[in-house]
Design a protein around this motif. Structure first.
Motif, short mmCIF file in Angstrom:
data_model
loop_
_atom_site.label_atom_id
_atom_site.label_comp_id
_atom_site.label_asym_id
_atom_site.label_seq_id
_atom_site.Cartn_x
_atom_site.Cartn_y
_atom_site.Cartn_z
N LEU A 158 95.39 -62.21 -49.20
CA LEU A 158 94.68 -61.05 -50.18
C LEU A 158 94.92 -61.41 -51.81
O LEU A 158 96.17 -61.92 -52.13
CB LEU A 158 94.93 -59.72 -49.89
N PHE A 159 94.01 -60.83 -52.55
CA PHE A 159 94.44 -61.09 -54.05
C PHE A 159 94.24 -59.66 -54.48
O PHE A 159 93.35 -58.95 -54.02
CB PHE A 159 93.43 -62.22 -54.49
N PRO A 160 95.13 -59.44 -55.88
CA PRO A 160 94.59 -58.13 -56.49
C PRO A 160 93.12 -58.17 -57.37
O PRO A 160 92.63 -59.18 -57.39
CB PRO A 160 95.89 -57.98 -57.53
N LEU A 172 85.86 -67.21 -50.37
CA LEU A 172 86.33 -66.15 -51.22
C LEU A 172 85.37 -65.01 -50.71
O LEU A 172 84.19 -64.90 -50.88
CB LEU A 172 85.89 -66.57 -52.47
N ASP A 173 85.93 -63.78 -50.23
CA ASP A 173 85.55 -62.69 -49.83
C ASP A 173 85.99 -61.51 -50.81
O ASP A 173 86.93 -61.07 -51.07
CB ASP A 173 85.81 -62.18 -48.72
N LEU A 174 85.00 -61.29 -51.86
CA LEU A 174 84.93 -60.26 -52.78
C LEU A 174 85.13 -58.75 -52.31
O LEU A 174 85.57 -57.95 -52.90
CB LEU A 174 83.97 -60.40 -53.88
N GLU A 228 86.30 -57.64 -49.24
CA GLU A 228 87.59 -57.39 -48.72
C GLU A 228 88.89 -57.96 -49.83
O GLU A 228 89.98 -57.57 -49.41
CB GLU A 228 87.82 -58.17 -47.33
N GLY A 229 88.36 -58.63 -50.64
CA GLY A 229 89.38 -58.95 -51.51
C GLY A 229 90.50 -60.16 -51.09
O GLY A 229 91.83 -60.07 -51.10
N SER A 230 89.97 -61.21 -50.30
CA SER A 230 90.66 -62.36 -49.31
C SER A 230 90.22 -63.52 -49.72
O SER A 230 88.89 -63.69 -50.14
CB SER A 230 90.86 -61.89 -47.90
N MET A 231 91.15 -64.62 -49.69
CA MET A 231 90.65 -65.98 -49.56
C MET A 231 91.13 -66.64 -48.25
O MET A 231 92.18 -66.11 -47.78
CB MET A 231 91.34 -66.76 -50.94
N THR A 232 90.43 -67.50 -47.64
CA THR A 232 90.39 -68.01 -46.62
C THR A 232 90.09 -69.72 -46.72
O THR A 232 89.49 -70.06 -47.22
CB THR A 232 89.60 -67.47 -45.37
#
Length: 390
Positions: free
Chosen positions: A53-55, A82-84, A86-90
């Motif tokens: 997750l990212f802030p 990049l999922d904006l 959920e705010g996550s990177m996979t």
């Protein structure tokens, strides 16, 4: 048959000669350990993926650099998303992945991007000789103000302390929030972790900087390569500054002869539960008792608020007339009226007497004035007659 078995046993006992790695050049070791495209005969059978997750404040930056990150990972056959919402990177492996370990490097890259490391620096983690570590410092200091001060020590004035640590350890360091991200060699990361943790334990980084500077100079001397450097390293003694405690009365701190505790003693929560017997209740009974206590407290608060609201609506108390006092008041009122009437009569008599005296004096004055006028008239008339005869 036995001879062949004996020969096989001798061959099994034979061991290859050990290689002295110190004699092998470092470049040759790196070349031998380098993993290139085509070394893996078959593609990976299973897919491996990592997400982080990212802030919220990193969303715009990640959106801007994501095409560059996709291009860098695509060279190694790694897919990224990049999922904006959920705010996550996979990151995950694909059929084109030719290095089985690079997915862990990709995981570290997105972790560094989430911790505010710029992309040009974070992409270097894909190299074989670079590794990273994220040190969590948020739970090392309980007091928030103390935590902010000690974190500021790592930066130093104008970031000079951080630059000195980076030069001496050969690592890139990024301090963001409650984490410290570092990139470099394994030996440098070990020093960085020690400096960061000691700084949170109230040991200033300048002591470690001095020690690292001395070690760097000693490493240049070949004679001291196989000797202990303890005699050259500084030894700093920890000095605790004693704070003056307020003087307390010894009698208050001691227990009485009867065994009763002093008035300033506050029992703990468990002691209070033991005294009230709540400690031995079951969880359901404790929950019911706590609920009953909350209801009682809410009812008391509601009653207080209602009383405060009704203060303005309360009618003032009226005075109840007393018969005896009313009689006395009537008597006093009659006496006052009689006294006023008497005074009024006296004033009237006084005014009448004054008016009569003034009337008498005016009548006398008028009589005297009339007599004088007649006499004067007569005298004047005689004089006029005499003049005519002449």
């Amino acid at each position: 048959m036995s001879d062949t078995q004996h020969n096989d046993g001798n061959t099994a006992k034979e061991k290859p000669n050990a290689i002295d790695l110190s004699a092998v050049p470092e470049d040759d070791i790196k070349t031998a350990l380098k993993f290139e495209k085509g070394d893996m005969a078959t593609p990976l059978l299973e897919e491996s993926s990592f997400a982080t997750l990212f802030p919220k404040y990193r969303e715009q930056y990640l959106r801007d650099i994501w095409p560059l990150a996709t291009k860098a990972l695509d060279k190694h056959g790694i897919a990224c998303q990049l999922d904006l919402v959920e705010g996550s990177m996979t990151v995950r492996t694909t059929r084109k992945t030719w290095d089985p370990y690079v997915v862990l490097k990709a995981r570290d890259m997105i972790k560094l991007l989430a911790r505010s490391v710029p992309f040009p620096q974070a992409v270097k983690i894909l190299d074989d000789d670079v590794t990273c570590e994220v040190v969590k410092i948020g739970n090392l200091v309980a007091n928030k103000e103390r935590f902010v001060k000690r974190r500021q020590r790592l930066l130093g004035p104008n970031g000079n302390t951080l630059k000195a640590i980076e030069l001496l350890t050969g690592c890139y360091i990024m301090i963001q929030g409650s984490t410290v991200s570092a990139m470099g060699s394994y030996r440098g990361l070990k020093e960085v972790r020690r400096i960061v943790e000691d700084c949170m334990k109230n040991i200033h980084p300048i002591y470690h900087i001095k020690e690292l500077m001395i070690r760097k100079e000693l490493a240049k001397d070949a004679k001291l390569a196989n000797e202990s450097w303890d005699r050259f390293l500084p030894r700093f003694k920890k000095r605790n500054v004693k704070q003056k405690k307020p003087k307390t009365d010894a009698k208050k701190n001691k227990k009485n002869k009867t065994g009763e505790a002093n008035p300033g003693f506050t029992p703990s929560k468990i002691e209070l539960q033991l005294m009230s017997g709540e400690y031995f209740l079951s969880p359901n009974e404790k929950r019911a008792k706590e609920l009953e206590r909350k209801k009682k407290a809410s009812a008391e608060n509601r009653a207080k608020k209602m009383a405060e609201r009704m203060k303005d609506d309360v009618a003032p108390k009226e005075a109840v007339p007393d018969r005896q006092s009313s009689k006395n008041k009537n008597k006093s009122a009659a006496a006052d009226k009689a006294e006023e009437k008497k005074q009024l009569e006296q004033l009237m008599n006084k005014f009448k007497s004054k008016a009569a005296a003034q009337k008498n004096s005016e009548s006398k004055r008028r009589g005297s004035e009339e007599g004088a006028d007649v006499s004067s008239y007569i005298v004047d008339g005689g004089a006029s007659k005499k003049k005519r005869t002449k």
